[in-house]
Design a protein around this motif. Sequence first.
Motif, PDB file in Angstrom:
ATOM      1  N   ARG A   1      36.985  34.209  33.855  1.00 30.55           N
ATOM      2  CA  ARG A   1      37.270  35.359  32.977  1.00 30.55           C
ATOM      3  C   ARG A   1      37.381  36.656  33.775  1.00 30.55           C
ATOM      4  N   TRP A   2      37.837  37.702  33.076  1.00 27.13           N
ATOM      5  CA  TRP A   2      37.988  39.019  33.699  1.00 27.13           C
ATOM      6  C   TRP A   2      36.622  39.691  33.822  1.00 27.13           C
ATOM      7  N   THR A   3      36.384  40.339  34.964  1.00 28.61           N
ATOM      8  CA  THR A   3      35.136  41.086  35.140  1.00 28.61           C
ATOM      9  C   THR A   3      35.475  42.457  35.719  1.00 28.61           C
ATOM     10  N   SER A   4      34.546  43.418  35.509  1.00 21.91           N
ATOM     11  CA  SER A   4      34.823  44.762  36.036  1.00 21.91           C
ATOM     12  C   SER A   4      34.021  45.005  37.305  1.00 21.91           C
ATOM     13  N   GLN A   5      34.600  45.815  38.185  1.00 20.32           N
ATOM     14  CA  GLN A   5      33.891  46.225  39.386  1.00 20.32           C
ATOM     15  C   GLN A   5      34.490  47.528  39.892  1.00 20.32           C
ATOM     16  N   SER A   6      33.909  48.101  40.938  1.00 13.47           N
ATOM     17  CA  SER A   6      34.425  49.340  41.516  1.00 13.47           C
ATOM     18  C   SER A   6      35.524  49.045  42.519  1.00 13.47           C
ATOM     19  N   PHE A   7      36.601  49.807  42.445  1.00  9.68           N
ATOM     20  CA  PHE A   7      37.718  49.649  43.379  1.00  9.68           C
ATOM     21  C   PHE A   7      38.068  50.994  43.984  1.00  9.68           C
ATOM     22  N   PRO A   8      38.703  50.984  45.180  1.00  3.66           N
ATOM     23  CA  PRO A   8      39.194  52.260  45.707  1.00  3.66           C
ATOM     24  C   PRO A   8      40.323  52.800  44.806  1.00  3.66           C
TER      25      PRO A   8
ATOM     26  N   VAL B   1      43.609  53.603  31.109  1.00  4.84           N
ATOM     27  CA  VAL B   1      43.787  55.061  31.127  1.00  4.84           C
ATOM     28  C   VAL B   1      42.418  55.738  31.037  1.00  4.84           C
ATOM     29  N   ARG B   2      41.540  55.174  30.209  1.00  4.09           N
ATOM     30  CA  ARG B   2      40.212  55.751  29.998  1.00  4.09           C
ATOM     31  C   ARG B   2      39.375  55.767  31.290  1.00  4.09           C
ATOM     32  N   ASP B   3      39.488  54.688  32.076  1.00  2.00           N
ATOM     33  CA  ASP B   3      38.636  54.568  33.272  1.00  2.00           C
ATOM     34  C   ASP B   3      39.240  55.197  34.522  1.00  2.00           C
ATOM     35  N   LEU B   4      40.507  55.559  34.460  1.00  2.26           N
ATOM     36  CA  LEU B   4      41.168  56.060  35.665  1.00  2.26           C
ATOM     37  C   LEU B   4      40.820  57.525  35.897  1.00  2.26           C
ATOM     38  N   ASN B   5      39.865  57.743  36.817  1.00  2.00           N
ATOM     39  CA  ASN B   5      39.479  59.108  37.160  1.00  2.00           C
ATOM     40  C   ASN B   5      40.043  59.397  38.540  1.00  2.00           C
ATOM     41  N   VAL B   6      41.097  60.234  38.586  1.00  3.43           N
ATOM     42  CA  VAL B   6      41.795  60.414  39.868  1.00  3.43           C
ATOM     43  C   VAL B   6      41.028  61.280  40.862  1.00  3.43           C
ATOM     44  N   SER B   7      39.950  61.940  40.400  1.00  2.00           N
ATOM     45  CA  SER B   7      39.241  62.820  41.340  1.00  2.00           C
ATOM     46  C   SER B   7      38.068  62.131  42.040  1.00  2.00           C
ATOM     47  N   GLY B   8      37.665  60.965  41.544  1.00  2.00           N
ATOM     48  CA  GLY B   8      36.530  60.273  42.177  1.00  2.00           C
ATOM     49  C   GLY B   8      37.005  59.397  43.326  1.00  2.00           C
ATOM     50  N   PRO B   9      36.067  58.953  44.195  1.00  2.00           N
ATOM     51  CA  PRO B   9      36.478  58.082  45.310  1.00  2.00           C
ATOM     52  C   PRO B   9      36.794  56.653  44.854  1.00  2.00           C
ATOM     53  N   THR B  10      36.142  56.218  43.762  1.00  2.00           N
ATOM     54  CA  THR B  10      36.377  54.845  43.278  1.00  2.00           C
ATOM     55  C   THR B  10      36.624  54.866  41.766  1.00  2.00           C
ATOM     56  N   VAL B  11      37.186  53.785  41.273  1.00  2.00           N
ATOM     57  CA  VAL B  11      37.398  53.664  39.826  1.00  2.00           C
ATOM     58  C   VAL B  11      36.907  52.305  39.343  1.00  2.00           C
ATOM     59  N   LYS B  12      36.615  52.241  38.060  1.00  2.00           N
ATOM     60  CA  LYS B  12      36.229  50.960  37.464  1.00  2.00           C
ATOM     61  C   LYS B  12      37.525  50.218  37.135  1.00  2.00           C
ATOM     62  N   GLY B  13      37.665  49.018  37.688  1.00  2.00           N
ATOM     63  CA  GLY B  13      38.864  48.221  37.426  1.00  2.00           C
ATOM     64  C   GLY B  13      38.465  46.803  37.063  1.00  2.00           C
ATOM     65  N   TYR B  14      39.454  46.019  36.688  1.00  2.00           N
ATOM     66  CA  TYR B  14      39.188  44.627  36.283  1.00  2.00           C
ATOM     67  C   TYR B  14      39.918  43.657  37.205  1.00  2.00           C
ATOM     68  N   THR B  15      39.221  42.590  37.533  1.00  2.00           N
ATOM     69  CA  THR B  15      39.855  41.523  38.295  1.00  2.00           C
ATOM     70  C   THR B  15      39.451  40.199  37.656  1.00  2.00           C
ATOM     71  N   TYR B  16      40.167  39.148  37.992  1.00  2.00           N
ATOM     72  CA  TYR B  16      39.884  37.854  37.363  1.00  2.00           C
ATOM     73  C   TYR B  16      38.957  37.055  38.263  1.00  2.00           C
ATOM     74  N   ASN B  17      37.848  36.620  37.707  1.00  7.68           N
ATOM     75  CA  ASN B  17      36.899  35.820  38.471  1.00  7.68           C
ATOM     76  C   ASN B  17      37.171  34.340  38.187  1.00  7.68           C
ATOM     77  N   ASN B  18      37.771  33.672  39.169  1.00  4.57           N
ATOM     78  CA  ASN B  18      38.140  32.255  38.980  1.00  4.57           C
ATOM     79  C   ASN B  18      36.921  31.368  38.776  1.00  4.57           C
ATOM     80  N   GLY B  19      35.819  31.733  39.442  1.00  7.31           N
ATOM     81  CA  GLY B  19      34.588  30.926  39.358  1.00  7.31           C
ATOM     82  C   GLY B  19      34.094  30.791  37.929  1.00  7.31           C
ATOM     83  N   ILE B  20      34.144  31.902  37.170  1.00  3.36           N
ATOM     84  CA  ILE B  20      33.645  31.835  35.789  1.00  3.36           C
ATOM     85  C   ILE B  20      34.785  31.828  34.763  1.00  3.36           C
TER      86      ILE B  20
END
Length: 368
Positions: free
Chosen positions: A70-77, A49-68
């Motif tokens: 663990r969960w990591t953050s990156q920019s998503f549409p 909820v904290r990172d979800l900014n509906v007015s920007g073009p992208t948001v900070k989200g989390y995905t799972y990185n199988n290589g390492i």
Amino acid sequence: MSLQDDFKPVIAVLTMHDDQRMFRGNHQNFLDIVQTGENMGYVVYVVTVRDLNVSGPTVKGYTYNNGIGRWTSQSFPLPHVLYNRIPNREDERKPSVQRKIEECMHSGIELYNPFFFNKWNLFEWLKKSKSTQQLIPYTRRMRTATALGTVLRSYPYLYLKPESGKAGKGIMMLKLQERERLPYRLKIQSTRKSTTYKAATLSKLWARIRKETGHTPYIMQQGIELASSHKRPFDLRVLVQKNGKGQWSVTGVGARLAGSRSITTHVPRGGTVEDPEKLLTELFGEEMSTSLMKRVKSTSLLIARQVERGSGHTLGEMSMDLGVDDLGEIWFFEANAKPMKFDEPQIRRRSLERIFQYSAYLARQSKR
């Protein structure tokens, strides 16, 4: 196939921020959701909820990185669809969270399952339709000792349940055995065991109940003699979800057999996962078991449609607990707007796929 049918929306799973773990909720469940979506060709991520900014073009989200691992953050549409998995009611009720959910709904983002259910509201909604009102055990809000005493004299036993409980937490069972020296028997369930409190008078009983409930609103509900296997009652756990056409359908039916000393069938409280057809056949024979399963499924869809109508919101899934009594009558006990994961592998797999099928339907509708 038109371009629109082929359109794959961006889907985000909504939860709360957590300083230690990045985000709250069941991380394994989120991983299953993200991996299923990716395998089906969707862009999918976890967002707080904290990172979800509906007015920007992208948001900070989390995905799972199988290589390492663990969960990591990156920019998503920005997502087209938000799947609400805020894990508890306290968080969901916060004004800041409510404002964010409202903001999403007004920004063109489709959001499904906007809130947890309240038990009392569920019964109120189901009472409004003739087809569903007969499925409900007698239920009232628990407000005074006098009313409790009156209801207790009408039914052999009662269940006392918090209006906003989950996973069987806080449920008590109450019996009146008039010939006994201590006629009131209150069975209180804690995490692993249950204790029985006996009282001579209604006022003593009420004092103990108030000690247990505090300021939490409770309902009192007629106890139903459920069909049992080896003296252990069971109920049916049904998962209903909307499919790729936006229609309610039954994803699967499981059975939960109560633990030997538990007053509910919840697995963390000693309940076990069983095959519903096997249990019903054992009790009612093959022919009746087949027709019962059909009735359970059609009843679940009836309930889902009525709950959605009553709530006034678009819902996408719910699990519900149904009971079958010795005569083969079906009873409704509870529905959950944020279903726990089902232990049965085939139901689990289908339930994850349905999230994306329905999300794609929602996004297509909003593009029209």
